[in-house]
Design an enzyme around this catalytic site. Structure first.
Site, short mmCIF file in Angstrom:
data_model
loop_
_atom_site.label_atom_id
_atom_site.label_comp_id
_atom_site.label_asym_id
_atom_site.label_seq_id
_atom_site.Cartn_x
_atom_site.Cartn_y
_atom_site.Cartn_z
N HIS A 181 -2.50 -1.53 6.93
CA HIS A 181 -1.21 -1.05 6.42
C HIS A 181 -1.28 0.40 5.93
CE1 HIS A 181 2.79 -1.29 4.85
NE2 HIS A 181 2.40 -1.17 3.61
N GLU A 215 6.93 -1.99 -15.42
CA GLU A 215 7.90 -2.97 -15.91
C GLU A 215 9.19 -2.90 -15.10
OE1 GLU A 215 7.11 -5.31 -17.85
OE2 GLU A 215 5.15 -4.51 -18.39
N SER A 249 5.86 2.43 4.29
CA SER A 249 6.12 1.19 3.57
C SER A 249 7.44 1.29 2.80
CB SER A 249 4.93 0.86 2.67
OG SER A 249 4.89 -0.50 2.34
#
Length: 257
Positions: free
Chosen positions: A237, A176, A85
């Site tokens: 996946h 974040e 990925s």
């Protein structure tokens, strides 16, 4: 510049493993130990993940540079790369920019394109976890995360990022930073737009139950990686977790061929 954290298994021909978004080197421990009978396996934590440093940017040119810096610091001139990925996009960007430093390339359920898949619910959930740190019970964190993510297996995977500290459980993933630069993560490897190519041996392994590597993407794949071989596993996946033995065997056979 800080170097990436890593875990090492075995000796011999070097195989470097790059995890996906919200993952870490820890997720690959079982497969790495199996491969360590044949290869020297290095599992890396990419920036903002695992035990590696946090940084404001997540673009693939910078992440490929992180990999180059780490290889130099470990005196690794040439390696085989395996990326799943997001880690696959880092591997592609590195191979396209530094083809002389890659022996073989293995890409797990990812193509060199921009995706419109959204992780917005996961990001919101992890940000909510982060806002209420520290946690004292993992099940309490899971209860909150369930408001955002229905699938139990995905929550279990995400909660591997919740680690014990002196005052309780805290997220080690830089949520974040990831949230701020998420558009760079779903983007294509920038070197593809420069028409760079990696002509070395390349295998893409796709999950037949996943929509990440569809037939219509193969021409774009071969534009950057003309030696591409395609393999499939009956999985989604997270094919390396769902079909661990089949995945292990595909990688070993490809590296030994």
């Amino acid at each position: 510049m800080s170097s990436l954290a890593h875990q090492r298994y075995g000796q011999g021909q070097p195989l470097v493993v790059l995890h996906g978004l919200f993952g870490s080197a820890d997720n690959w421990r079982g497969l790495a130990r199996n491969w360590s009978d044949e290869f020297g396996v290095w599992c890396l934590d990419l920036r903002n993940h695992g035990r590696s440093f946090h940084a404001q940017s997540m673009n693939y040119t910078q992440q490929a540079e992180d990999l180059r810096f780490w290889m130099d610091s470990e005196d690794l001139d040439k390696v085989s790369l395996l990326g799943h990925s997001m880690g696959g996009k880092v591997a592609m960007e590195f191979a396209l920019r530094h083809p002389d430093r890659v022996d073989k390339l293995i890409l797990a359920d990812i193509a060199p394109v921009r995706y419109e898949h959204t992780h917005s619910a996961i990001i919101e959930g992890l940000r909510a976890l982060h806002a209420q740190e520290p946690w004292h019970e993992r099940r309490e964190a899971d209860h909150l995360l369930a408001d955002y993510v229905d699938e139990v297996q995905i929550r279990l995977f995400l909660l591997t990022n919740l680690v014990k500290t002196e005052d309780g459980l805290r997220l080690r993933v830089g949520i974040e930073e990831i949230s701020r630069d998420y558009q760079a993560i779903i983007d294509a490897p920038p070197a593809m737009a420069e028409d760079k190519t990696f002509s070395g041996p390349t295998m893409a392994i796709r999950g037949t139950q996943s929509d990440y590597v569809t037939d219509d993407l193969l021409d774009e794949f071969k534009r950057g990686f003309p030696s591409l071989e395609l393999a499939e596993l009956d999985a989604g996946h997270w094919l390396h977790a769902e079909q661990a033995e089949g995945f292990r065997r595909l990688v070993s056979d490809f590296l030994n061929n």
